[in-house]
Write a protein that holds these residues in place. Structure first.
Motif, PDB file in Angstrom:
ATOM      1  N   ASP A 236       0.826  -1.208   0.000  1.00 40.25           N
ATOM      2  CA  ASP A 236       0.000   0.000   0.000  1.00 40.25           C
ATOM      3  C   ASP A 236       0.859   1.257   0.000  1.00 40.25           C
ATOM      4  O   ASP A 236       0.508   2.262  -0.621  1.00 40.25           O
ATOM      5  CB  ASP A 236      -0.914   0.030   1.230  1.00 40.25           C
ATOM      6  CG  ASP A 236      -2.019  -1.015   1.182  1.00 40.25           C
ATOM      7  OD1 ASP A 236      -2.095  -1.745   0.166  1.00 40.25           O
ATOM      8  OD2 ASP A 236      -2.787  -1.099   2.148  1.00 40.25           O
ATOM      9  N   LEU A 239       1.804   1.924  -3.463  1.00 42.72           N
ATOM     10  CA  LEU A 239       0.629   2.375  -4.207  1.00 42.72           C
ATOM     11  C   LEU A 239       0.264   3.822  -3.846  1.00 42.72           C
ATOM     12  O   LEU A 239      -0.099   4.622  -4.711  1.00 42.72           O
ATOM     13  CB  LEU A 239      -0.562   1.456  -3.929  1.00 42.72           C
ATOM     14  CG  LEU A 239      -0.511   0.085  -4.614  1.00 42.72           C
ATOM     15  CD1 LEU A 239      -1.577  -0.837  -4.034  1.00 42.72           C
ATOM     16  CD2 LEU A 239      -0.681   0.215  -6.116  1.00 42.72           C
ATOM     17  N   GLU A 240       0.354   4.151  -2.575  1.00 43.95           N
ATOM     18  CA  GLU A 240       0.106   5.530  -2.158  1.00 43.95           C
ATOM     19  C   GLU A 240       1.103   6.473  -2.818  1.00 43.95           C
ATOM     20  O   GLU A 240       0.740   7.561  -3.280  1.00 43.95           O
ATOM     21  CB  GLU A 240       0.208   5.658  -0.634  1.00 43.95           C
ATOM     22  CG  GLU A 240      -0.993   5.131   0.119  1.00 43.95           C
ATOM     23  CD  GLU A 240      -0.869   5.361   1.623  1.00 43.95           C
ATOM     24  OE1 GLU A 240       0.025   6.127   2.046  1.00 43.95           O
ATOM     25  OE2 GLU A 240      -1.660   4.767   2.365  1.00 43.95           O
ATOM     26  N   SER A 243       0.199   6.800  -6.457  1.00 40.58           N
ATOM     27  CA  SER A 243      -1.030   7.596  -6.576  1.00 40.58           C
ATOM     28  C   SER A 243      -0.753   9.070  -6.311  1.00 40.58           C
ATOM     29  O   SER A 243      -1.169   9.952  -7.076  1.00 40.58           O
ATOM     30  CB  SER A 243      -2.086   7.071  -5.595  1.00 40.58           C
ATOM     31  OG  SER A 243      -3.246   7.866  -5.635  1.00 40.58           O
ATOM     32  N   LEU A 306       1.426   3.453 -11.796  1.00 39.35           N
ATOM     33  CA  LEU A 306       0.364   3.223 -10.810  1.00 39.35           C
ATOM     34  C   LEU A 306      -0.561   2.102 -11.266  1.00 39.35           C
ATOM     35  O   LEU A 306      -0.868   1.176 -10.503  1.00 39.35           O
ATOM     36  CB  LEU A 306      -0.435   4.512 -10.593  1.00 39.35           C
ATOM     37  CG  LEU A 306      -1.719   4.374  -9.760  1.00 39.35           C
ATOM     38  CD1 LEU A 306      -1.416   3.872  -8.349  1.00 39.35           C
ATOM     39  CD2 LEU A 306      -2.477   5.704  -9.717  1.00 39.35           C
ATOM     40  N   MET A 307      -1.021   2.168 -12.511  1.00 40.77           N
ATOM     41  CA  MET A 307      -1.954   1.149 -13.002  1.00 40.77           C
ATOM     42  C   MET A 307      -1.311  -0.233 -13.039  1.00 40.77           C
ATOM     43  O   MET A 307      -1.977  -1.242 -12.778  1.00 40.77           O
ATOM     44  CB  MET A 307      -2.476   1.541 -14.386  1.00 40.77           C
ATOM     45  CG  MET A 307      -3.386   2.757 -14.393  1.00 40.77           C
ATOM     46  SD  MET A 307      -4.740   2.645 -13.189  1.00 40.77           S
ATOM     47  CE  MET A 307      -5.562   1.152 -13.724  1.00 40.77           C
ATOM     48  N   LEU A 310      -1.291  -1.543  -9.373  1.00 42.39           N
ATOM     49  CA  LEU A 310      -2.665  -1.863  -8.974  1.00 42.39           C
ATOM     50  C   LEU A 310      -3.117  -3.177  -9.599  1.00 42.39           C
ATOM     51  O   LEU A 310      -3.783  -4.009  -8.951  1.00 42.39           O
ATOM     52  CB  LEU A 310      -3.616  -0.741  -9.399  1.00 42.39           C
ATOM     53  CG  LEU A 310      -3.645   0.517  -8.531  1.00 42.39           C
ATOM     54  CD1 LEU A 310      -4.435   1.623  -9.231  1.00 42.39           C
ATOM     55  CD2 LEU A 310      -4.234   0.235  -7.161  1.00 42.39           C
ATOM     56  N   THR A 311      -2.748  -3.386 -10.856  1.00 46.05           N
ATOM     57  CA  THR A 311      -3.133  -4.613 -11.564  1.00 46.05           C
ATOM     58  C   THR A 311      -2.414  -5.828 -10.993  1.00 46.05           C
ATOM     59  O   THR A 311      -3.005  -6.900 -10.830  1.00 46.05           O
ATOM     60  CB  THR A 311      -2.847  -4.466 -13.069  1.00 46.05           C
ATOM     61  OG1 THR A 311      -3.507  -3.293 -13.557  1.00 46.05           O
ATOM     62  CG2 THR A 311      -3.340  -5.675 -13.840  1.00 46.05           C
ATOM     63  N   LYS A 314      -4.136  -6.721  -7.529  1.00 46.54           N
ATOM     64  CA  LYS A 314      -5.586  -6.855  -7.391  1.00 46.54           C
ATOM     65  C   LYS A 314      -6.061  -8.260  -7.062  1.00 46.54           C
ATOM     66  O   LYS A 314      -7.144  -8.431  -6.511  1.00 46.54           O
ATOM     67  CB  LYS A 314      -6.286  -6.370  -8.665  1.00 46.54           C
ATOM     68  CG  LYS A 314      -6.167  -7.320  -9.850  1.00 46.54           C
ATOM     69  CD  LYS A 314      -6.972  -6.836 -11.032  1.00 46.54           C
ATOM     70  CE  LYS A 314      -6.875  -7.801 -12.193  1.00 46.54           C
ATOM     71  NZ  LYS A 314      -7.426  -9.131 -11.872  1.00 46.54           N
ATOM     72  N   ASP A 327       6.934  -4.934  -8.305  1.00 43.59           N
ATOM     73  CA  ASP A 327       6.583  -3.724  -7.555  1.00 43.59           C
ATOM     74  C   ASP A 327       7.681  -2.660  -7.575  1.00 43.59           C
ATOM     75  O   ASP A 327       7.444  -1.520  -7.178  1.00 43.59           O
ATOM     76  CB  ASP A 327       6.249  -4.073  -6.095  1.00 43.59           C
ATOM     77  CG  ASP A 327       7.410  -4.762  -5.380  1.00 43.59           C
ATOM     78  OD1 ASP A 327       8.498  -4.912  -5.966  1.00 43.59           O
ATOM     79  OD2 ASP A 327       7.226  -5.172  -4.211  1.00 43.59           O
TER      80      ASP A 327
END
Length: 461
Positions: A236, A239-240, A243, A306-307, A310-311, A314, A327
């Motif tokens: 996360d 990801l943060e 984002s 980012l995408m 996330l993919t 998921k 990552d």
């Protein structure tokens, strides 16, 4: 069939084919975390010695070997081998070559799963602090530039059409607010990054009497993760970062879009320094805002990072999966993209020439003062909708005659409404129009100065 010589190869009989090995290896990119890997190992071995899991003599030997590797790394002397897959196995192999079999005790009560997570937390924590420093520099430049242009008048736009005259300083302070929110987002991101996964081991913790608080403190983390499964599988915080970086790049891109427009022959509001411009191979007159265009273009790259993650995330079950090797490259790429973009934007603004007269003149031969006339009539008691209709009709008539509101004779105004007197021309003046907008956060000069003072308290403390 010969045995597998990997450090993890006891279970395997055959060697991995080279092309398969290359597909699975991450040393090509995770070597960026070499310093962090050594820092994590140093903290871990100190803890192993302090808790008696290995002897203090063994711990000291291993620590000294790691310190030697850190010195060699800083001098650019370390060479990594793709056969060792990743930065962790490379470092263990280098340590073994330096101090012998005792190096094998370093991995006691630890897995590559918590090791890599620790490396990423250390790396991103450092980068978040650096990015916030760059953001602070950009915000300071914006405040200084806004202060120099509080009374520089420019057209404000909606739908890329002249809307109302505003202070250029006010326009710049809008971006200051955006970048301040970016800084606040990264600060919250740091809160989730400043956590230690070390000691979570593969996924379930360990039977050894480790001290996770000790390693957390040694690595200057705020706290250890409370759950070992979460510690090794959480991304996360990355990801943060991706984002938050995407939002930051969007802000930079919007600003660059405006700068690109302002540089054009049609606007001529600003002139960029030669340092941040390029020429044409065929058209000798060209001065292109290429650096602004590149920032605008690289925004899509960060969105992609980012995408991608996330993919990846998921549908991953707990805990660690090899998918998580994906990552890192996006994180590294975004760090590089954001840091250079912030540096370029800061330098571009610091060296930019603002053509104040051109900006101001563009508000005198337009209808951006139409709202002033409608407000003028409304303030004298006419319902705003009636005032709006009268001014709209006047604008239409002016457009047909090729004149502007300030060119209309007083008798023509009074034919429309006897509420209009000769003070209307003061109201229509664009500078007066800006100065009078003193609602909180408005473009009035005093309000812009208030915004700047508040900003100075944050960025120059």
């Amino acid at each position: 069939m010969s045995g597998n010589q990997k450090l993890w190869g006891g279970r395997f009989e055959a060697e991995v084919a080279e092309w398969v090995e290359a597909f699975g290896a991450s040393i090509g990119f995770d070597q960026k975390m070499a310093k962090q890997d050594l820092q994590g190992s140093i903290a871990h071995v100190i803890m192993l010695g302090e808790t008696g899991i290995i002897t203090q003599s063994e711990a000291l030997t291993i620590k000294n070997g790691l310190m030697d590797l850190l010195a060699e790394l800083e001098e650019g002397q370390l060479q990594f081998d793709i056969a060792n897959e990743d930065i962790h196995m490379n470092m263990e192999s280098l340590l073994t070559a330096k101090i012998g079999p005792v190096a094998g005790k370093l991995h006691t009560a630890r897995s590559r799963n918590d090791q890599v997570a620790t490396d990423m937390h250390l790396y991103l924590k450092e980068q978040l602090q650096y990015i916030d420093k760059l953001l602070l520099g950009l915000r300071q430049v914006l405040v200084n530039l806004a202060e120099a242009h509080v009374e520089t008048i420019m057209p404000g736009y909606t739908h890329l059409q002249h809307a109302q005259p505003i202070s250029f300083g006010h326009h710049l302070m809008a971006y200051y607010q955006m970048f301040t929110r970016d800084s606040e987002r990264f600060a919250f991101n740091l809160y989730h990054t400043d956590m230690s996964p070390l000691g979570a081991a593969a996924l379930a913790g360990t039977t050894f009497p480790i001290d996770r608080q000790m390693t957390s403190d040694l690595l200057d983390f705020e706290k250890p993760y409370a759950n070992s499964l979460d510690a090794v599988s959480d991304r996360d915080f990355i990801l943060e970062f991706l984002s938050n970086s995407s939002i930051l790049m969007m802000h930079l891109s919007r600003f660059c879009e405006e700068i690109i427009n302002w540089c054009s022959h049609e606007y001529q509001f600003v002139t960029l320094s030669d340092t941040f411009s390029t020429g044409s191979s065929i058209m000798p007159q060209k001065k292109n805002p290429d650096m602004a265009e590149l920032i605008r273009g690289k925004t899509g790259r960060v969105y992609g990072d980012l995408m991608a993650l996330l993919t990846v995330m998921k549908s991953l079950p707990l805990a660690y999966n090899k998918d998580l090797q994906e990552d890192k490259e996006g994180m590294f790429d975004t760090v590089d993209t954001v840091t250079v973009s912030l540096k370029i934007m800061t330098g571009m603004l610091e060296t930019m020439t603002v053509n104040k007269d051109v900006m101001s003149k563009s508000t005198t031969r337009d209808f951006s003062n139409a709202t002033e006339l409608a407000d003028y009539l409304a303030a004298k008691g006419l319902p705003f909708r009636e005032a709006h209709a009268i001014v709209g009709h006047l604008v239409l008539e002016c457009s047909k005659k090729g004149i502007f509101l300030q060119d209309i004779p007083l008798e023509d105004y009074q034919a429309q409404s006897d509420l209009i007197t000769d003070d209307v021309y003061q109201v229509l003046d664009s500078r007066n129009a800006v100065a009078r907008r003193q609602s909180l956060g408005g473009t009035g000069f005093d309000q812009v100065l208030w915004q700047i003072q508040k900003a100075k308290e944050n960025v120059f403390h």
